[in-house]
Design a protein around this motif. Structure first.
Motif, short mmCIF file in Angstrom:
data_model
loop_
_atom_site.label_atom_id
_atom_site.label_comp_id
_atom_site.label_asym_id
_atom_site.label_seq_id
_atom_site.Cartn_x
_atom_site.Cartn_y
_atom_site.Cartn_z
N PRO A 204 0.80 -1.23 0.00
CA PRO A 204 0.00 0.00 0.00
C PRO A 204 0.83 1.28 0.00
CG PRO A 204 -0.61 -1.48 1.82
CD PRO A 204 0.70 -1.94 1.29
N VAL A 205 2.14 1.19 0.27
CA VAL A 205 2.95 2.39 0.48
C VAL A 205 2.92 3.34 -0.72
CG1 VAL A 205 5.31 3.24 0.83
CG2 VAL A 205 4.43 1.34 2.22
N PRO A 206 3.07 2.89 -1.97
CA PRO A 206 3.02 3.84 -3.09
C PRO A 206 1.72 4.65 -3.15
CG PRO A 206 3.93 1.74 -3.82
CD PRO A 206 3.41 1.52 -2.43
N VAL A 207 0.59 4.02 -2.86
CA VAL A 207 -0.68 4.75 -2.88
C VAL A 207 -0.73 5.76 -1.74
CG1 VAL A 207 -3.18 4.54 -2.79
CG2 VAL A 207 -1.83 2.77 -3.93
N LEU A 208 -0.24 5.38 -0.58
CA LEU A 208 -0.23 6.30 0.56
C LEU A 208 0.69 7.49 0.28
CD1 LEU A 208 -0.07 3.68 3.47
CD2 LEU A 208 -2.04 5.06 2.80
N ARG A 209 1.81 7.24 -0.33
CA ARG A 209 2.72 8.35 -0.66
C ARG A 209 2.08 9.25 -1.72
NH1 ARG A 209 8.63 6.63 -2.13
NH2 ARG A 209 8.78 8.91 -2.17
N GLU A 210 1.38 8.65 -2.67
CA GLU A 210 0.68 9.45 -3.68
C GLU A 210 -0.36 10.35 -3.03
OE1 GLU A 210 -1.67 8.72 -7.95
OE2 GLU A 210 -1.22 7.02 -6.62
N ALA A 211 -1.01 9.85 -1.99
CA ALA A 211 -2.06 10.61 -1.30
C ALA A 211 -1.49 11.81 -0.54
CB ALA A 211 -2.81 9.70 -0.33
N LEU A 212 -0.19 11.79 -0.23
CA LEU A 212 0.42 12.94 0.44
C LEU A 212 0.39 14.19 -0.43
CD1 LEU A 212 3.61 11.40 2.10
CD2 LEU A 212 1.47 12.04 3.22
N LYS A 213 0.28 14.03 -1.74
CA LYS A 213 0.27 15.16 -2.67
C LYS A 213 -1.14 15.74 -2.86
CE LYS A 213 4.29 13.53 -5.28
NZ LYS A 213 4.65 12.42 -4.38
N ASP A 214 -2.14 15.11 -2.22
CA ASP A 214 -3.52 15.55 -2.37
C ASP A 214 -3.77 16.75 -1.45
OD1 ASP A 214 -6.30 15.90 -2.38
OD2 ASP A 214 -6.68 13.76 -2.56
N ILE A 215 -3.98 17.92 -2.05
CA ILE A 215 -4.18 19.12 -1.25
C ILE A 215 -5.66 19.50 -1.13
CG2 ILE A 215 -1.89 20.03 -1.75
CD1 ILE A 215 -3.16 21.85 -3.85
N SER A 216 -6.53 18.60 -1.60
CA SER A 216 -7.97 18.87 -1.46
C SER A 216 -8.37 18.77 0.01
CB SER A 216 -8.78 17.88 -2.30
OG SER A 216 -8.58 16.55 -1.84
N PHE A 217 -9.51 19.38 0.32
CA PHE A 217 -10.03 19.40 1.69
C PHE A 217 -9.00 19.95 2.68
CE2 PHE A 217 -12.01 15.75 -0.50
CZ PHE A 217 -13.34 16.16 -0.47
N GLY A 218 -8.24 20.99 2.22
CA GLY A 218 -7.25 21.59 3.09
C GLY A 218 -6.10 20.68 3.44
N GLY A 219 -5.90 19.67 2.62
CA GLY A 219 -4.81 18.73 2.87
C GLY A 219 -5.19 17.62 3.83
N ASP A 220 -6.48 17.48 4.17
CA ASP A 220 -6.89 16.46 5.14
C ASP A 220 -6.72 15.04 4.60
OD1 ASP A 220 -7.38 18.23 7.11
OD2 ASP A 220 -9.57 18.13 7.02
N VAL A 221 -6.81 14.86 3.30
CA VAL A 221 -6.53 13.54 2.73
C VAL A 221 -5.07 13.18 2.98
CG1 VAL A 221 -6.44 12.16 0.62
CG2 VAL A 221 -8.31 13.79 0.97
N ALA A 222 -4.19 14.16 2.76
CA ALA A 222 -2.77 13.95 3.04
C ALA A 222 -2.54 13.65 4.52
CB ALA A 222 -1.96 15.18 2.61
N ALA A 223 -3.32 14.28 5.39
CA ALA A 223 -3.17 14.02 6.82
C ALA A 223 -3.43 12.56 7.15
CB ALA A 223 -4.13 14.92 7.59
N CYS A 224 -4.46 12.00 6.54
CA CYS A 224 -4.78 10.58 6.79
C CYS A 224 -3.65 9.68 6.29
CB CYS A 224 -6.08 10.21 6.08
SG CYS A 224 -7.53 11.08 6.68
N ALA A 225 -3.11 10.01 5.12
CA ALA A 225 -2.02 9.21 4.58
C ALA A 225 -0.77 9.35 5.43
CB ALA A 225 -1.72 9.65 3.14
N ALA A 226 -0.49 10.57 5.91
CA ALA A 226 0.67 10.79 6.78
C ALA A 226 0.57 9.95 8.05
CB ALA A 226 0.78 12.27 7.12
N ASP A 227 -0.62 9.88 8.59
CA ASP A 227 -0.82 9.09 9.80
C ASP A 227 -0.45 7.62 9.57
OD1 ASP A 227 -1.62 8.66 12.46
OD2 ASP A 227 -3.65 8.11 11.84
#
Length: 526
Positions: free
Chosen positions: A415-438
């Motif tokens: 799953p790591v590549p998808v999670l890293r890809e999600a770090l670049k998602d700045i929608s919803f104030g970056g909250d998608v990236a926050a979930c991936a960072a966690d």
């Protein structure tokens, strides 16, 4: 008297059977049983006469029963039962004490005597004897638990008089306990016969069907539970418990390998059960829908995916609906079809419009939902691509976060590549990236450090919440490359420190964690 002759103990002990004290009589009964002299049989039996109403009479009857059983004479049951019926206007308390009061030794001894010949017991059941006396026969047959004994109990269900449903209830209880498969059809007939049996008696049939565990019972149980006229709480509770046993348990009914049981093969068990559960899925109540979903999951049939998703497609905000939704998610996981993940999340996206279950989950609530998502994750790496489509697609924040959490439950590096890809998602104030960072922080993914560092230094595109989670993740990973960016956050309070410097403390703790990790590696020679 010759010094070598043995005294005759039988005669004086028989005389002792007429003593006023039941304790004396009891000793005499036990002594005569030890001697085993057939002359004592009738006197032991007759010693019960005139004792109705005496204290401890139940114990004395028990002692007499045990003694009679020791003589190995199967002809004793008829005269013994006749005597009990003659002497007691109401045998209920005595029989209850013998069968339910705790010490069943007399019943067990009688069971040993009649194990190879149940016909005398059957004659009592079919004869002109009291209901309580017949109840005693049922308990002896229950204890015998052979094919022939259980067949006699099954006959009770089919040949009972209208006024004797108490016996049918007792027989049903015994058959359920003995898990006798030949009783399934008569028990099903008893369950649905409202005219002949009270709700109480039918609840015994439901309990027995659950204990036997034969799928032929599913249809009548569902019919009862979906009947709006069935409003007896004890009956519906017993039927629901039985249905749970039938469709949710993984255990097979246990039978005694030494018993001679006839063959009983249920017809097309899975297909028939599948059809019944689909019908139950249409029930108006959430409780029945949830049971049906769980039962379909237990069958593991991919045909159930669409009906299960349809069952949750009309969302509402209620605890009952939430439970159904969680069960449906877990069911998709247990069915194990990776192709079901995409339609599952499309359905969940519509659910999120009306029910806040996924919003609560994103905010850290919902252990049951997390367990259901774990079951989806257990399908394996084959679900990563459909989950990626959710993460990068046009879905609500709650559903994107749910997909990321599901990815987090998948073990290994996949799953790591998808999670890293999600770090670049700045929608919803970056909250998608926050979930991936966690999730990346939990996994301690060092490859994500540079991307996480960019997030904490970019207040223009990432909100405070997402930057906070990136700081957490860097502290968890413990990579020294993060020290410089963390130091910038700490130093630049106005630009990078968040509202009122909210991120400063967390950045300091992350910095401290990384230094501690470096010290640990140094001490360990790393």
């Amino acid at each position: 008297m010759s010094g070598n002759s043995k005294p005759d103990l039988v005669t004086p002990l028989i005389d002792a059977l007429s003593a006023p004290s039941l304790k004396v009589r009891s000793v005499a009964v036990q002594g005569l049983a030890r001697l085993g002299d057939a002359r004592a049989l009738k006197p032991i039996m007759e010693s019960i006469r005139g004792l109705a109403g005496e204290d401890d009479i139940s114990q004395y009857v028990s002692d007499v029963m045990k003694a009679l059983a020791s003589f190995d004479d199967t002809a004793i049951i008829e005269p013994f039962i006749s005597l009990l019926d003659d002497e007691f206007d109401d045998l209920f308390q005595v029989i209850w004490d013998l069968t339910e009061g705790g010490d069943r030794a007399a019943v067990e001894n009688m069971a040993e005597l009649y194990e190879d010949d149940v016909e005398p017991l059957e004659e009592i059941l079919n004869g002109p004897y009291s209901v309580d006396a017949k109840c005693l026969m049922i308990h002896i047959l229950w204890e015998i638990d052979t094919w022939s004994a259980n067949l006699v109990l099954t006959d009770i269900l089919q040949n009972i008089d209208e006024d004797d449903e108490y016996l049918a209830s007792e027989a049903a209880h015994a058959l359920g306990w003995n898990q006798f498969p030949e009783a399934v059809e008569p028990l099903c007939a008893m369950l649905v016969d409202k005219d002949r049996y009270t709700a109480d008696a039918r609840s015994y049939a439901a309990d027995a069907l659950g204990q036997i565990g034969d799928p032929r019972a599913v249809a009548p149980l569902v019919a009862l539970l979906t009947d709006p006229d069935e409003d007896d709480n004890i009956l519906t509770s017993s039927a629901l418990k039985a249905l749970k046993w039938l469709v949710l348990t993984d255990e097979e009914p246990e039978y005694d390998a030494d018993e001679e049981m006839t063959d009983s093969t249920p017809p097309d068990g899975d297909d028939e059960t599948f059809a019944v559960l689909l019908e139950a899925l249409e029930a108006p109540g959430y409780r029945m829908k949830e049971l049906a979903v769980r039962g379909l999951a237990a069958l593991g049939d991919p045909r159930a995916v669409s009906p299960i998703l349809e069952a949750i497609s009309d969302p509402e905000e209620s605890e009952e609906y939430r439970a159904l939704c969680q069960s449906a998610i877990g069911a998709i996981g247990r069915i194990g079809d990776a192709s079901a993940v995409a339609p599952l999340f499309r359905t969940l996206d519509t659910v999120a419009d009306e029910c806040e279950i996924f919003e609560d989950y994103r905010l850290g609530e919902g252990r049951a939902l997390d367990e259901a998502l774990q079951e989806v994750a257990d399908i394996g790496p084959g679900i990563i691509e459909p989950l990626r489509e959710v993460v990068i697609g046009y879905y609500s924040l709650e559903i994107k976060a749910t997909a990321i959490r599901t990815l987090g439950h998948i073990s290994g590096p996949h799953p790591v590549p998808v999670l890293r890809e999600a770090l670049k998602d700045i929608s919803f104030g970056g909250d998608v990236a926050a979930c991936a960072a966690d999730e990346l922080g939990i996994r301690k993914v060092e490859e994500a450090v540079e991307d996480l560092c960019k997030i904490i230094l970019d207040p223009k595109h990432y909100g405070e919440h997402s930057r906070l989670f990136a700081i957490y993740a860097l502290g968890e990973i413990g990579d020294p490359r993060a020290l410089g960016p963390l130091r910038e956050v700490i130093s630049d309070r106005d630009t990078l420190g968040g509202t009122y410097g909210a991120l400063l403390g967390e950045a300091y703790e992350a910095f401290e964690s990384i230094v501690a990790a470096m010290e640990s590696r140094s001490e360990n020679g790393g």
